[in-house]
Scaffold this active site. Structure first.
Site, PDB file in Angstrom:
ATOM      1  N   GLY A  96      40.979  60.814  57.102  1.00 60.64           N
ATOM      2  CA  GLY A  96      39.887  60.717  56.152  1.00 60.64           C
ATOM      3  C   GLY A  96      38.891  60.552  57.010  1.00 60.64           C
ATOM      4  N   GLY A  98      35.315  60.643  55.897  1.00 58.57           N
ATOM      5  CA  GLY A  98      33.965  60.555  55.128  1.00 58.57           C
ATOM      6  C   GLY A  98      33.320  59.418  55.621  1.00 58.57           C
ATOM      7  CG  ASN A  99      29.440  58.091  53.873  1.00 62.22           C
ATOM      8  OD1 ASN A  99      29.130  59.041  54.452  1.00 62.22           O
ATOM      9  ND2 ASN A  99      29.417  58.176  52.616  1.00 62.22           N
ATOM     10  N   GLY A 101      35.144  56.614  57.980  1.00 63.05           N
ATOM     11  CA  GLY A 101      35.823  57.309  58.944  1.00 63.05           C
ATOM     12  C   GLY A 101      34.914  57.574  59.807  1.00 63.05           C
ATOM     13  CE  LYS A 306      32.672  45.680  51.128  1.00 62.62           C
ATOM     14  NZ  LYS A 306      32.960  46.866  51.640  1.00 62.62           N
ATOM     15  CG  ASN A 314      30.665  49.754  43.714  1.00 62.24           C
ATOM     16  OD1 ASN A 314      30.422  51.011  44.406  1.00 62.24           O
ATOM     17  ND2 ASN A 314      30.488  48.712  44.558  1.00 62.24           N
ATOM     18  CB  SER A 415      30.631  53.648  47.407  1.00 64.06           C
ATOM     19  OG  SER A 415      31.355  52.786  46.671  1.00 64.06           O
TER      20      SER A 415
END
Length: 474
Positions: A96, A98-99, A101, A306, A314, A415
């Site tokens: 992965g 993405g951000n 990774g 978290k 979110n 996100s």
């Protein structure tokens, strides 16, 4: 809302009264569990896996050399690193890109004794994109950092066409020693499950996405029994990453809010400590990641805290289509009451989880050694640990924690809102859905109606004003 009212109320009691109340709750929880165990409902993802008896597929590792010979990529592109046996134990695969990774790859690449790193993409088009413009671009503090010193592969069950390039299986048909799973939360376990042919007791798997790692007890134990019988299970670890990273396109991100990360064990496999600790130490040493190793219990607590933040900020920003700070901005509406309800339901659920015997193993980890202490000492350790966590996860403490984090990330775009704006599936099932699923797994009749309504709004792609949202949730 039984537990949240008690925990909120007695968190401020004198210590001797607090302990007495906690002890009564422990006995009540044990009695409740003994009569209601049969009502526990495993999460849907676990049911699907347990019912699936198909063998894991043989997967091929497409490289730049395997791309069609008539493309620019096939005309002489080569991998940067080596897949020789000498690198097998040090090589880190990042599944992965993405951000998260990209962030982990760039930080690991800065190590003085950098390990060989293989990026694993999920589409052939991404491999082709890399061939045309190789490298990760990460902008941090206004400065652009580029790095192309990675191997890159696409893993698929379709063999590459014979075009003169070698046809290789994933990990040369052997085992993957170190795997960082940086996919979206909902894809993490399914992707790992697909790779189980290449995972075993010599493997360490790190989950680095938002949300709770799905392999915490008791669901993780059931998964391992179903997929890795005997002493064949990998060592499972997880990361809690508080950095803010925003996508700017393929292989491009902005490190918008540098912060820190935690890495620690979730479930231990059968490999020796030196081997299983390698990936954790390497992550903790990575420049700019500001990560540190923590105990299993500390990691569990950090993920729970978290998760509550993610389950509130979110989805609210996704429905309101706003920056994080707008959720906490004072307005003449009832949005603070909505947040209170979401926090209250989460606090009640976490209180029930702490009091449940399924959490005993985690609460004892790092505190006592099995077979060394007496039964009374174990009971005392559990009682003290539960006291502390019931206070930490009380409504008052959680509400203050959410507000504090909200102030720190007020200028950021969540996100989930980024996913909504990009037309992607959100991680709502792994945030609020985890809370709802865990309530069902505990089997004590606990409900989280406000979280359930918020899940429905996000899945329904609702766009509401603050007053409209309050009307729907209250």
């Amino acid at each position: 809302m039984r537990i949240v009212r008690l925990s909120t109320k007695f968190a401020s009691l004198p210590r001797h009264q607090f302990r007495g109340t906690c002890t009564r709750l422990l006995h009540s929880s044990a009695r409740m569990e003994s009569v209601q165990t049969g009502r526990e409902t495993p999460p849907a993802w676990l049911q699907r896996i347990v019912q699936d008896s198909t063998k894991p597929p043989k997967l091929y590792a497409w490289t730049l050399e395997n791309l069609s010979a008539d493309t620019e990529a096939g005309a002489g592109s080569r991998q940067v690193g080596s897949h020789g046996n000498a690198d097998a134990d040090r090589r880190i695969y990042i599944l992965g890109v993405g951000n998260i990774g990209r962030l982990y790859a760039m930080c690991l690449s800065k190590l003085a004794n950098r390990p060989p790193i293989t990026l694993v993409v999920h589409r052939k088009e991404l491999l082709e994109h890399w061939a045309a413009a190789p490298g990760i671009e990460l902008t941090r503090h206004g400065q652009v950092h580029n790095c192309a010193a990675f191997d890159i592969e696409w893993w698929t069950d379709v063999a590459p066409p014979p075009c003169g390039a070698p046809v290789a299986e994933v990990a040369a048909g052997g085992h993957i020693s170190n795997l960082i799973v940086a996919t979206k939360a909902g894809d993490a376990v399914p992707q790992v499950d697909r790779l189980r042919r290449y995972l075993g007791s010599r493997s360490t798997v790190a989950f680095a996405q938002n949300g709770m790692c799905k392999l915490w007890p008791p669901a993780g134990e059931a998964y391992v029994r179903a997929r890795f019988p005997g002493a064949t299970s990998p060592n499972w670890i997880a990361c809690v990453t508080t950095h803010g990273v925003t996508s700017q396109g393929q292989f491009k991100s902005v490190h918008a809010a540098p912060a820190n990360a935690l890495v620690g064990p979730v479930m231990a496999g059968s490999a020796d400590d030196e081997q299983t600790g390698y990936l954790m130490r390497t992550i903790a040493d990575a420049p700019d990641l500001d990560a540190r190793q923590v105990s299993r219990k500390e990691l569990w607590i950090a993920q729970l805290e978290k998760l509550v933040v993610n389950a509130i900020i979110n989805p609210l920003t996704a429905v309101l289509r706003c920056k994080n700070g707008e959720v906490f901005a004072p307005r003449s509406d009832a949005l603070p009451d909505v947040i209170d309800r979401l926090v209250g339901e989460a606090s009640e659920l976490l209180g029930a989880l702490i009091l449940d015997s399924k959490s005993d193993e985690i609460l004892l980890s790092g505190s006592v050694s099995k077979g060394v202490v007496s039964g009374d000492a174990t009971i005392e350790t559990l009682r003290v640990g539960r006291e502390e966590l019931l206070a930490r996860f009380s409504f008052t403490q959680l509400r203050a924690f959410v507000a504090d984090v909200g102030a720190k990330v007020s200028a950021n775009t969540s996100s989930m809102l980024q996913d909504v704006q990009a037309g992607k599936l959100t991680e709502i099932d792994d945030f609020n859905g985890w809370l709802v699923d865990t309530a069902r797994l505990l089997g004590n009749g606990l409900r989280l109606p406000t979280h359930e309504k918020l899940i429905a709004l996000v899945k329904g792609k609702a766009t509401l004003t603050r007053p409209e949202l309050c009307e729907r949730l209250l």
